[in-house]
Design an enzyme around this catalytic site. Structure first.
Site, PDB file in Angstrom:
ATOM      1  N   TYR A 190      39.159  47.120  39.279  1.00  0.00           N
ATOM      2  CA  TYR A 190      38.659  46.910  38.395  1.00  0.00           C
ATOM      3  C   TYR A 190      39.249  47.004  37.128  1.00  0.00           C
ATOM      4  CZ  TYR A 190      35.975  49.388  41.805  1.00  0.00           C
ATOM      5  OH  TYR A 190      34.924  49.273  43.641  1.00  0.00           O
ATOM      6  N   GLU A 202      40.400  40.198  56.862  1.00  0.00           N
ATOM      7  CA  GLU A 202      41.287  38.968  55.575  1.00  0.00           C
ATOM      8  C   GLU A 202      43.313  38.257  56.517  1.00  0.00           C
ATOM      9  OE1 GLU A 202      40.024  39.077  52.280  1.00  0.00           O
ATOM     10  OE2 GLU A 202      38.102  39.187  52.599  1.00  0.00           O
ATOM     11  N   CYS A 209      32.771  42.186  45.962  1.00  0.00           N
ATOM     12  CA  CYS A 209      33.389  42.990  45.420  1.00  0.00           C
ATOM     13  C   CYS A 209      34.177  44.017  46.900  1.00  0.00           C
ATOM     14  CB  CYS A 209      32.061  44.135  45.758  1.00  0.00           C
ATOM     15  SG  CYS A 209      30.796  44.062  46.963  1.00  0.00           S
ATOM     16  N   HIS A 210      34.436  43.532  48.190  1.00  0.00           N
ATOM     17  CA  HIS A 210      35.288  44.456  49.008  1.00  0.00           C
ATOM     18  C   HIS A 210      36.756  44.136  48.737  1.00  0.00           C
ATOM     19  CE1 HIS A 210      35.019  40.235  50.688  1.00  0.00           C
ATOM     20  NE2 HIS A 210      36.146  40.742  51.712  1.00  0.00           N
ATOM     21  N   ASN A 232      26.311  44.235  43.255  1.00  0.00           N
ATOM     22  CA  ASN A 232      26.055  43.008  43.801  1.00  0.00           C
ATOM     23  C   ASN A 232      25.945  43.110  45.171  1.00  0.00           C
ATOM     24  OD1 ASN A 232      27.463  40.518  45.264  1.00  0.00           O
ATOM     25  ND2 ASN A 232      29.037  41.575  45.518  1.00  0.00           N
TER      26      ASN A 232
END
Length: 167
Positions: A97, A160, A133-134, A125
């Site tokens: 962030y 991922e 956003c993850h 989001n």
């Protein structure tokens, strides 16, 4: 507003669209799911949802190069600026962030920007997974906040990482 429902390995999803752009994608039971959906029209065969379905299939198979459908999330200018930065986070990587706050501050000619304000924009989001956003973590690398739940956030990041390791 039109909508469709999808199944994913992490639970059921609801997508919303206007015209040819996705305005929302939420996990069932997710925080910030829109409240007034009574006037939405169920249209699962609309081309925008056909494209979204293909993207979701590709994504959950670990295809990092899947082409995003057109996105048209609704939000403030600040939220949209944050979401634009989220779209630039490479597949399989994370940022904080605080790093996003630095980028927003720099783009606005400011010395600082509140990481908490960024966190609010990230958390709201409306196009989960598509706007990743993850991929945003706390300063210490810990998993914090995800409207779809921390278990899903962890699973998306793991998916991922595993896809990158296979290639």
């Amino acid at each position: 507003m039109i909508y469709a429902n999808f199944k994913s390995p992490l639970g059921n999803l609801t997508a919303a669209a206007e015209g040819n752009g996705i305005t929302g994608l939420w996990f069932e039971g997710q925080k910030y799911f829109p409240g007034n959906t009574n006037s939405w029209i169920y249209e699962p065969e609309h081309p925008v949802f056909i494209r979204l379905h293909q993207w979701l299939e590709d994504y959950f198979k670990g295809n990092k190069d899947a082409t995003l459908p057109d996105l048209q999330p609704k939000g403030t200018d600040f939220q949209k600026a944050v979401w634009e930065i989220l779209l630039q986070i490479p597949y399989g990587t994370v940022t904080t962030y605080g790093e996003i706050a630095k980028k927003i501050a720099a783009s606005r000619g400011q010395d600082t920007m509140s990481a908490q304000a960024v966190g609010g924009a990230v958390g709201h989001n409306p196009v989960s997974i598509l706007i990743p956003c993850h991929r945003v973590v706390g300063t210490n690398g810990g998993l914090t906040g995800y409207a779809g739940g921390l278990d899903r956030k962890k699973a998306l990041l793991q998916l991922e990482q595993e896809a990158l390791a296979r290639k």
